[in-house]
Design a protein around this motif. Structure first.
Motif, PDB file in Angstrom:
ATOM      1  N   ARG A 108       0.805  -1.233   0.000  1.00  0.00           N
ATOM      2  CA  ARG A 108       0.000   0.000   0.000  1.00  0.00           C
ATOM      3  C   ARG A 108       0.834   1.277   0.000  1.00  0.00           C
ATOM      4  NH1 ARG A 108      -5.114  -1.595  -1.499  1.00  0.00           N
ATOM      5  NH2 ARG A 108      -5.797  -3.351  -0.257  1.00  0.00           N
ATOM      6  N   ARG A 109       2.019   1.221  -0.619  1.00  0.00           N
ATOM      7  CA  ARG A 109       2.854   2.420  -0.709  1.00  0.00           C
ATOM      8  C   ARG A 109       2.199   3.455  -1.624  1.00  0.00           C
ATOM      9  NH1 ARG A 109       6.902  -1.581  -1.185  1.00  0.00           N
ATOM     10  NH2 ARG A 109       8.235  -1.628   0.657  1.00  0.00           N
ATOM     11  N   ALA A 110       2.667   4.677  -1.494  1.00  0.00           N
ATOM     12  CA  ALA A 110       2.261   5.767  -2.383  1.00  0.00           C
ATOM     13  C   ALA A 110       3.520   6.515  -2.791  1.00  0.00           C
ATOM     14  CB  ALA A 110       1.289   6.703  -1.679  1.00  0.00           C
ATOM     15  N   VAL A 111       3.398   7.316  -3.842  1.00  0.00           N
ATOM     16  CA  VAL A 111       4.489   8.179  -4.286  1.00  0.00           C
ATOM     17  C   VAL A 111       3.946   9.594  -4.390  1.00  0.00           C
ATOM     18  CG1 VAL A 111       5.971   8.777  -6.258  1.00  0.00           C
ATOM     19  CG2 VAL A 111       5.791   6.405  -5.521  1.00  0.00           C
ATOM     20  N   TYR A 112       4.721  10.552  -3.861  1.00  0.00           N
ATOM     21  CA  TYR A 112       4.416  11.969  -4.050  1.00  0.00           C
ATOM     22  C   TYR A 112       5.448  12.525  -5.005  1.00  0.00           C
ATOM     23  CZ  TYR A 112       4.243  16.975  -3.413  1.00  0.00           C
ATOM     24  OH  TYR A 112       4.166  18.319  -3.653  1.00  0.00           O
ATOM     25  N   LEU A 113       5.001  13.306  -6.006  1.00  0.00           N
ATOM     26  CA  LEU A 113       5.941  13.980  -6.877  1.00  0.00           C
ATOM     27  C   LEU A 113       5.539  15.427  -7.037  1.00  0.00           C
ATOM     28  CD1 LEU A 113       5.277  13.158 -10.564  1.00  0.00           C
ATOM     29  CD2 LEU A 113       4.303  11.695  -8.827  1.00  0.00           C
ATOM     30  N   ALA A 114       6.515  16.309  -6.920  1.00  0.00           N
ATOM     31  CA  ALA A 114       6.299  17.752  -6.972  1.00  0.00           C
ATOM     32  C   ALA A 114       6.013  18.228  -8.390  1.00  0.00           C
ATOM     33  CB  ALA A 114       7.530  18.470  -6.418  1.00  0.00           C
ATOM     34  N   GLU A 115       5.539  19.457  -8.454  1.00  0.00           N
ATOM     35  CA  GLU A 115       5.289  20.114  -9.732  1.00  0.00           C
ATOM     36  C   GLU A 115       6.560  20.101 -10.590  1.00  0.00           C
ATOM     37  OE1 GLU A 115       2.594  21.888  -6.617  1.00  0.00           O
ATOM     38  OE2 GLU A 115       4.725  21.378  -6.730  1.00  0.00           O
ATOM     39  N   GLY A 116       6.392  19.792 -11.880  1.00  0.00           N
ATOM     40  CA  GLY A 116       7.515  19.810 -12.807  1.00  0.00           C
ATOM     41  C   GLY A 116       8.167  18.462 -13.045  1.00  0.00           C
ATOM     42  N   LEU A 117       7.826  17.464 -12.241  1.00  0.00           N
ATOM     43  CA  LEU A 117       8.384  16.129 -12.465  1.00  0.00           C
ATOM     44  C   LEU A 117       7.475  15.341 -13.407  1.00  0.00           C
ATOM     45  CD1 LEU A 117       9.534  15.233  -8.847  1.00  0.00           C
ATOM     46  CD2 LEU A 117      10.988  15.796 -10.806  1.00  0.00           C
ATOM     47  N   GLY A 118       8.077  14.450 -14.191  1.00  0.00           N
ATOM     48  CA  GLY A 118       7.315  13.590 -15.076  1.00  0.00           C
ATOM     49  C   GLY A 118       6.876  12.338 -14.349  1.00  0.00           C
ATOM     50  N   HIS A 119       5.711  11.807 -14.748  1.00  0.00           N
ATOM     51  CA  HIS A 119       5.164  10.636 -14.065  1.00  0.00           C
ATOM     52  C   HIS A 119       4.632   9.621 -15.062  1.00  0.00           C
ATOM     53  CE1 HIS A 119       1.800   8.383 -12.092  1.00  0.00           C
ATOM     54  NE2 HIS A 119       2.802   8.133 -11.269  1.00  0.00           N
ATOM     55  N   GLY A 120       4.870   8.354 -14.773  1.00  0.00           N
ATOM     56  CA  GLY A 120       4.315   7.271 -15.581  1.00  0.00           C
ATOM     57  C   GLY A 120       4.290   5.994 -14.761  1.00  0.00           C
ATOM     58  N   PHE A 121       3.631   4.986 -15.307  1.00  0.00           N
ATOM     59  CA  PHE A 121       3.651   3.686 -14.631  1.00  0.00           C
ATOM     60  C   PHE A 121       3.373   2.577 -15.635  1.00  0.00           C
ATOM     61  CE2 PHE A 121      -0.798   5.016 -14.099  1.00  0.00           C
ATOM     62  CZ  PHE A 121      -1.491   3.890 -14.492  1.00  0.00           C
ATOM     63  N   CYS A 122       3.735   1.358 -15.228  1.00  0.00           N
ATOM     64  CA  CYS A 122       3.468   0.153 -16.010  1.00  0.00           C
ATOM     65  C   CYS A 122       2.627  -0.783 -15.158  1.00  0.00           C
ATOM     66  CB  CYS A 122       4.783  -0.530 -16.391  1.00  0.00           C
ATOM     67  SG  CYS A 122       4.559  -2.089 -17.286  1.00  0.00           S
ATOM     68  N   ALA A 123       1.511  -1.242 -15.709  1.00  0.00           N
ATOM     69  CA  ALA A 123       0.645  -2.177 -14.988  1.00  0.00           C
ATOM     70  C   ALA A 123       1.294  -3.557 -14.964  1.00  0.00           C
ATOM     71  CB  ALA A 123      -0.725  -2.240 -15.647  1.00  0.00           C
ATOM     72  N   LEU A 124       1.487  -4.082 -13.770  1.00  0.00           N
ATOM     73  CA  LEU A 124       2.104  -5.393 -13.589  1.00  0.00           C
ATOM     74  C   LEU A 124       1.065  -6.504 -13.496  1.00  0.00           C
ATOM     75  CD1 LEU A 124       4.755  -4.378 -10.895  1.00  0.00           C
ATOM     76  CD2 LEU A 124       5.070  -4.544 -13.378  1.00  0.00           C
ATOM     77  N   THR A 125      -0.196  -6.125 -13.284  1.00  0.00           N
ATOM     78  CA  THR A 125      -1.281  -7.097 -13.150  1.00  0.00           C
ATOM     79  C   THR A 125      -2.465  -6.663 -14.013  1.00  0.00           C
ATOM     80  OG1 THR A 125      -2.208  -5.906 -11.249  1.00  0.00           O
ATOM     81  CG2 THR A 125      -0.654  -7.697 -10.769  1.00  0.00           C
ATOM     82  N   GLU A 126      -3.356  -7.591 -14.288  1.00  0.00           N
ATOM     83  CA  GLU A 126      -4.599  -7.266 -15.000  1.00  0.00           C
ATOM     84  C   GLU A 126      -5.459  -6.391 -14.100  1.00  0.00           C
ATOM     85  OE1 GLU A 126      -6.005  -7.350 -18.190  1.00  0.00           O
ATOM     86  OE2 GLU A 126      -4.162  -8.465 -18.464  1.00  0.00           O
ATOM     87  N   GLY A 127      -6.026  -5.351 -14.684  1.00  0.00           N
ATOM     88  CA  GLY A 127      -6.940  -4.494 -13.945  1.00  0.00           C
ATOM     89  C   GLY A 127      -6.292  -3.694 -12.837  1.00  0.00           C
ATOM     90  N   ALA A 128      -5.006  -3.383 -12.982  1.00  0.00           N
ATOM     91  CA  ALA A 128      -4.327  -2.569 -11.974  1.00  0.00           C
ATOM     92  C   ALA A 128      -5.039  -1.221 -11.859  1.00  0.00           C
ATOM     93  CB  ALA A 128      -2.863  -2.362 -12.347  1.00  0.00           C
TER      94      ALA A 128
END
Length: 198
Positions: A108-128
């Motif tokens: 249940r971790r989270a990530v905070y990123l400040a204004e100006g940073l780029g963000h993306g993710f890759c789904a590791l499971t179906e229906g993430a």
């Protein structure tokens, strides 16, 4: 709740304390006061987003014009994703660097990123399913992307053949985005964050 800085300035990993018993689990996945203490300013909530993705989908790398930019607080409420923060701020000591954190429905971790940073993710499971809290609302014409498969970034996406949206597939490389002045400047981002502290 444990909040630790990532190697990219303005990005943090948040690990909540989970309380479980035979009924299930309870946790505080976002604490306004704990985050404000670390950031030195409030994280004003303007919009909340939710996305579901098939396994192998890559979303991003997305960012917004600064000011005001769009800070994000991101968690995965179902399934798992590899969440990626990219420093796209021209003039930053870590410009072009990226860092990844696994977000899932176990830790249940989270990530905070400040204004100006780029963000993306890759789904590791179906229906993430990913939930984002955002400091500003969607502003057409002021939100942009960098191609997530840009070889110069070299992000190690855990997907053999990543599925991209048409918009992400047509996004410029980091160098192309910099050449046309699309990327935020590190000094402007720092000045904006500092203005929130005063």
């Amino acid at each position: 709740m444990k909040i630790r800085p990532l190697t990219i300035e303005g990005a943090y990993e948040v690990t909540p304390v989970q309380h479980g018993d035979a009924r299930g689990t309870f946790l505080e996945w976002f604490r306004f006061d704990a985050l404000a203490e670390v950031l030195g300013h409030r994280f004003d909530l303007a919009q909340a987003n939710l996305s579901t993705s098939a396994r192998g989908v890559v979303r991003g790398i997305h960012f917004a014009d600064v000011p005001p930019g769009q800070a994000k607080y991101v968690t995965c409420v179902s399934g798992a994703v590899l969440d990626v923060v990219v420093d796209i701020r021209v003039g930053s000591p870590t410009f072009g660097a990226w860092e990844a954190v696994r977000l899932d429905d176990q830790e249940r971790r989270a990530v905070y990123l400040a204004e100006g940073l780029g963000h993306g993710f890759c789904a590791l499971t179906e229906g993430a399913t990913v939930a984002y809290l955002c400091s500003s609302g969607y502003r057409p014409g002021h939100e942009h992307g960098v191609h997530p498969l840009d070889p110069a970034l070299g992000i190690d996406w855990p997907a053999g053949d990543p599925l991209l949206s048409g918009k992400d597939a047509e996004a410029p490389t980091l160098a192309e985005a910099q050449a046309v002045g699309l990327l935020p400047r590190f000094d402007d981002c720092c000045a904006y964050v500092e203005s929130q502290r005063s």
